[in-house]
Design a protein around this motif. Sequence first.
Motif, PDB file in Angstrom:
ATOM      1  N   ARG A 187      45.859  43.537  23.861  1.00 39.91           N
ATOM      2  CA  ARG A 187      46.970  43.009  23.081  1.00 39.91           C
ATOM      3  C   ARG A 187      47.952  44.163  22.899  1.00 39.91           C
ATOM      4  NH1 ARG A 187      45.272  40.033  17.758  1.00 39.91           N
ATOM      5  NH2 ARG A 187      45.107  42.152  16.993  1.00 39.91           N
TER       6      ARG A 187
ATOM      7  N   SER B  62      48.574  32.445  23.408  1.00 37.52           N
ATOM      8  CA  SER B  62      48.522  33.111  22.103  1.00 37.52           C
ATOM      9  C   SER B  62      49.947  33.436  21.632  1.00 37.52           C
ATOM     10  CB  SER B  62      47.698  34.398  22.195  1.00 37.52           C
ATOM     11  OG  SER B  62      48.455  35.443  22.790  1.00 37.52           O
TER      12      SER B  62
ATOM     13  N   VAL C  13      43.907  32.941  25.504  1.00 34.92           N
ATOM     14  CA  VAL C  13      44.169  33.148  26.932  1.00 34.92           C
ATOM     15  C   VAL C  13      43.351  32.113  27.704  1.00 34.92           C
ATOM     16  CG1 VAL C  13      44.045  34.737  28.882  1.00 34.92           C
ATOM     17  CG2 VAL C  13      44.641  35.604  26.609  1.00 34.92           C
TER      18      VAL C  13
ATOM     19  N   VAL D 110      50.048  40.126  26.064  1.00 39.26           N
ATOM     20  CA  VAL D 110      48.766  40.684  26.500  1.00 39.26           C
ATOM     21  C   VAL D 110      48.898  41.218  27.924  1.00 39.26           C
ATOM     22  CG1 VAL D 110      47.384  39.168  25.020  1.00 39.26           C
ATOM     23  CG2 VAL D 110      47.916  38.450  27.358  1.00 39.26           C
TER      24      VAL D 110
ATOM     25  N   MET E 240      41.286  42.398  28.562  1.00 37.72           N
ATOM     26  CA  MET E 240      42.690  42.258  28.207  1.00 37.72           C
ATOM     27  C   MET E 240      43.027  43.215  27.070  1.00 37.72           C
ATOM     28  SD  MET E 240      43.555  39.628  30.215  1.00 37.72           S
ATOM     29  CE  MET E 240      45.013  38.822  29.606  1.00 37.72           C
TER      30      MET E 240
ATOM     31  N   VAL F 213      38.030  38.219  28.032  1.00 35.70           N
ATOM     32  CA  VAL F 213      38.368  36.818  28.263  1.00 35.70           C
ATOM     33  C   VAL F 213      37.370  36.273  29.276  1.00 35.70           C
ATOM     34  CG1 VAL F 213      40.090  35.269  29.277  1.00 35.70           C
ATOM     35  CG2 VAL F 213      40.809  37.072  27.694  1.00 35.70           C
TER      36      VAL F 213
ATOM     37  N   ILE G  42      46.094  32.271  34.889  1.00 39.04           N
ATOM     38  CA  ILE G  42      45.856  32.880  33.576  1.00 39.04           C
ATOM     39  C   ILE G  42      47.086  32.587  32.724  1.00 39.04           C
ATOM     40  CG2 ILE G  42      45.380  35.026  32.333  1.00 39.04           C
ATOM     41  CD1 ILE G  42      44.508  36.120  35.195  1.00 39.04           C
ATOM     42  N   GLU G  43      46.886  31.841  31.639  1.00 38.20           N
ATOM     43  CA  GLU G  43      48.000  31.434  30.784  1.00 38.20           C
ATOM     44  C   GLU G  43      47.845  32.050  29.401  1.00 38.20           C
ATOM     45  OE1 GLU G  43      49.075  27.097  31.247  1.00 38.20           O
ATOM     46  OE2 GLU G  43      47.081  27.104  32.200  1.00 38.20           O
ATOM     47  N   ASN G  44      48.913  32.633  28.904  1.00 40.55           N
ATOM     48  CA  ASN G  44      48.894  33.211  27.564  1.00 40.55           C
ATOM     49  C   ASN G  44      49.371  32.160  26.565  1.00 40.55           C
ATOM     50  OD1 ASN G  44      48.964  34.690  25.253  1.00 40.55           O
ATOM     51  ND2 ASN G  44      50.455  36.195  25.963  1.00 40.55           N
TER      52      ASN G  44
END
Length: 128
Positions: free
Chosen positions: A105, A41, A9, A45, A103, A114, A37-39
């Motif tokens: 999952r 993964s 993240v 999330v 966060m 994070v 905020i960039e995912n």
Amino acid sequence: MISAITEGVKVSVQTEYQAEYSNPLHEHFVFSYRIRIENESDFTVQLLRRHWFIHDANGTIREVEGEGVIGKQPVLEPGEFHEYVSGCNLNTSIGKMVGTYLMERIMDGKHFMVQIPGFSMIAPYRLN
């Protein structure tokens, strides 16, 4: 813009001094900050909580904790991002913020923290 990545993240921050809302003669300084905020993964999330420490140049530290960000608890699929703008007022022309997001999952309910990269807030005239 500064960034940090924790467990896939990525959090990026950009700040801006808000001169029109500030009053230096009365020790009131307002800053805005844009967070992305960039995912990055492979898992979906959700942002559950935020936890900030706000420091000013007088050594004062304020702690802010609560659910979500600006009233939202965004769910991010892999490759998605959430962006928001918020603000902070200080009694000094220089300060900093640092914090974390809690966060989850979605696939297995695992919670993880994070890191929000620490960032400075400096009134532009202080840079001369």
